[in-house]
Enzyme design. Structure first.
Site, PDB file in Angstrom:
ATOM      1  N   HIS A  30      33.168  35.857  40.148  1.00 32.57           N
ATOM      2  CA  HIS A  30      32.611  35.609  41.481  1.00 32.57           C
ATOM      3  C   HIS A  30      31.088  35.734  41.508  1.00 32.57           C
ATOM      4  CE1 HIS A  30      36.709  36.819  43.480  1.00 32.57           C
ATOM      5  NE2 HIS A  30      36.747  35.641  42.889  1.00 32.57           N
TER       6      HIS A  30
ATOM      7  N   HIS B  73      40.495  40.212  39.259  1.00 33.78           N
ATOM      8  CA  HIS B  73      39.389  40.338  38.299  1.00 33.78           C
ATOM      9  C   HIS B  73      38.134  39.583  38.745  1.00 33.78           C
ATOM     10  CE1 HIS B  73      42.467  42.121  35.801  1.00 33.78           C
ATOM     11  NE2 HIS B  73      43.180  41.017  35.922  1.00 33.78           N
ATOM     12  N   CYS B  74      37.901  39.552  40.049  1.00 33.46           N
ATOM     13  CA  CYS B  74      36.747  38.806  40.590  1.00 33.46           C
ATOM     14  C   CYS B  74      36.733  37.378  40.072  1.00 33.46           C
ATOM     15  CB  CYS B  74      35.437  39.512  40.263  1.00 33.46           C
ATOM     16  SG  CYS B  74      35.251  41.095  41.086  1.00 33.46           S
ATOM     17  N   ALA B  75      37.920  36.782  39.997  1.00 31.10           N
ATOM     18  CA  ALA B  75      38.048  35.400  39.522  1.00 31.10           C
ATOM     19  C   ALA B  75      39.194  34.721  40.269  1.00 31.10           C
ATOM     20  CB  ALA B  75      38.285  35.371  38.020  1.00 31.10           C
TER      21      ALA B  75
END
EC number: 2.8.1.7
Length: 406
Positions: A124, A363-365
């Site tokens: 992100h 996972h910030c994805a």
């Protein structure tokens, strides 16, 4: 392989503790790595014996601290093979580095109607700043899609580039899949089309040697805390010719030449114009110690050891029937998986009871989760202090969960 793993493990004091009555297996270094005693000692020594505010101090402590800080700048430049220490900017981390580029380079050089390219595997931190910029300026974001194996197809890049395209922002190593992108080839293709290229190296610098001049990128960013260094310190590398054209992002002390209430402000040269306020000096010292640590071990031996461990881990995990692995066979650092239909949070919670630390979630994805049509994944990450015994404990824990939950 003659890698000094026992000595390495002894260098990391936290690895000796127990969690829930079990010896700790730390498989979350991709989120944040543990710190060797040398890094801990360096920060402690600075605070205890050498602390002072840097910049413009005429007394000895300030001069010494400033000299040490600038020595680390040179050390970082050598570590990633930058042409000059003046191409190295101290920031809080990868996220701030990307935001700095988006807000300084992006707002100064991009305009409505321009386009930039990001990939479907980005963290992100390499998506949201560009989205914010695009919304404010009217810039188009184009997304480089993935193959079924979680890799980028080099030949697909050309179709995304036209005469409006100005910038490519791409990760060197995926924080979820461990995909190692062929950055040198990608940069060469992008540069041939006239693009500026930012490379997110947050998941790369601890696993392999990096030479920014050989890669040819314009910007390269990474964080200290994933490189066995302190939290709150990171690096933005930028080619000098670009940095000198970019305006400051933040204003304050230390980044100016002159300030006048009637004549306005003139700014320092790069890199100092991008370092407003008091820096994280202790963190900078600790980062220098972390670079010393991995350099002494050698990044090539580290890479070879970790690759051998990765191959072993993938082979062992593939024996678990209900386990789904995500990403390519050849990878660096991380292994993403799910166990049957069980939520990643439940799997991670059970493993924690066995003393095994992994990361669970998106996972910030989130775009990558959407690509795989799952809400979350488990992620085990390998570092220079992990062993086959750690992998065996993970596999045994997953097999135990498989039996318990069905």
């Amino acid at each position: 392989m003659n890698f000094p793993i026992e000595r390495v493990r002894a260098d990391f004091p936290l690895l000796s503790r127990q969690v829930n009555g079990q010896p700790l297996v730390y498989l979350d270094s991709a989120a944040s790595a543990q710190k060797p005693q040398a890094v801990i000692d360096k920060e402690l020594h600075f605070y205890r014996d050498g602390y002072a505010a840097v910049h413009r101090g005429i007394h000895s402590l300030s001069a010494e601290a400033t000299q040490q800080m600038e020595a680390v700048r040179t050390q970082v430049a050598d570590f990633i093979h930058a042409a000059s220490a003046e191409e190295i900017i101290f920031v809080r981390g990868t996220t701030e580095a990307i935001n700095l580029v988006a807000n300084s380079y992006g707002r100064h050089f991009l305009a409505a109607g321009d386009s930039i390219i990001i990939t479907e595997m980005e963290h992100h931190a390499n998506i949201v700043p560009w989205q914010m910029l695009a919304q404010d300026l009217g810039v188009e974001i184009r997304v480089w899609p993935l193959t079924a194996t979680g890799e980028l197809k080099i030949t697909a890049l050309a179709a995304l580039i036209d005469d409006t395209t100005r910038l490519l922002a791409v990760t060197q190593v995926s924080n979820v899949l461990g995909t190692v992108n062929p950055i040198k080839d990608i940069v060469a293709q992008a540069k041939a089309a006239g693009l500026v290229v930012l490379v997110d190296g947050a998941q790369a610098v601890m696993h392999q040697p990096v030479d920014v001049q050989a890669l040819g990128c314009d910007f390269y960013v990474f964080s200290g805390h994933k490189l066995y260094g302190p939290s709150g310190i990171g690096i933005l590398y930028g080619k000098s010719a670009l940095l000198q054209q970019m305006p400051p992002w933040e204003g304050g002390g230390a980044m100016i030449k002159t300030v006048s209430l009637t004549q306005g402000t003139t700014f320092a040269d790069a890199p100092w114009r991008f370092e407003a306020g008091s820096p994280n000096t202790a963190g900078i010292m600790g980062l220098g110690a972390a670079i010393d640590y991995v350099t002494e071990l050698g990044l090539l031996p580290i890479q070879q050891y970790e690759q051998s461990l990765m191959h072993y881990a993938l082979a062992q995990l593939s024996q678990i029937k209900s386990l789904t692995l995500y990403g390519p066979t050849e990878r660096a650092g991380v292994i993403a998986f799910n166990l049957g239909q069980h939520h990643a949070y439940d799997v991670g919670s059970f493993l924690d009871q066995y003393g095994i630390a992994i990361r669970t979630g998106h996972h910030c994805a989130m775009p990558l989760m959407a690509f795989y049509q799952v809400p979350s994944m488990c992620r085990a990450s390998l570092a220079l202090y992990n062993t086959r015994e750690d992998v065996d404990r993970l596999v045994a824990g997953l097999q135990r969960i498989e039996k318990l939950l069905g």
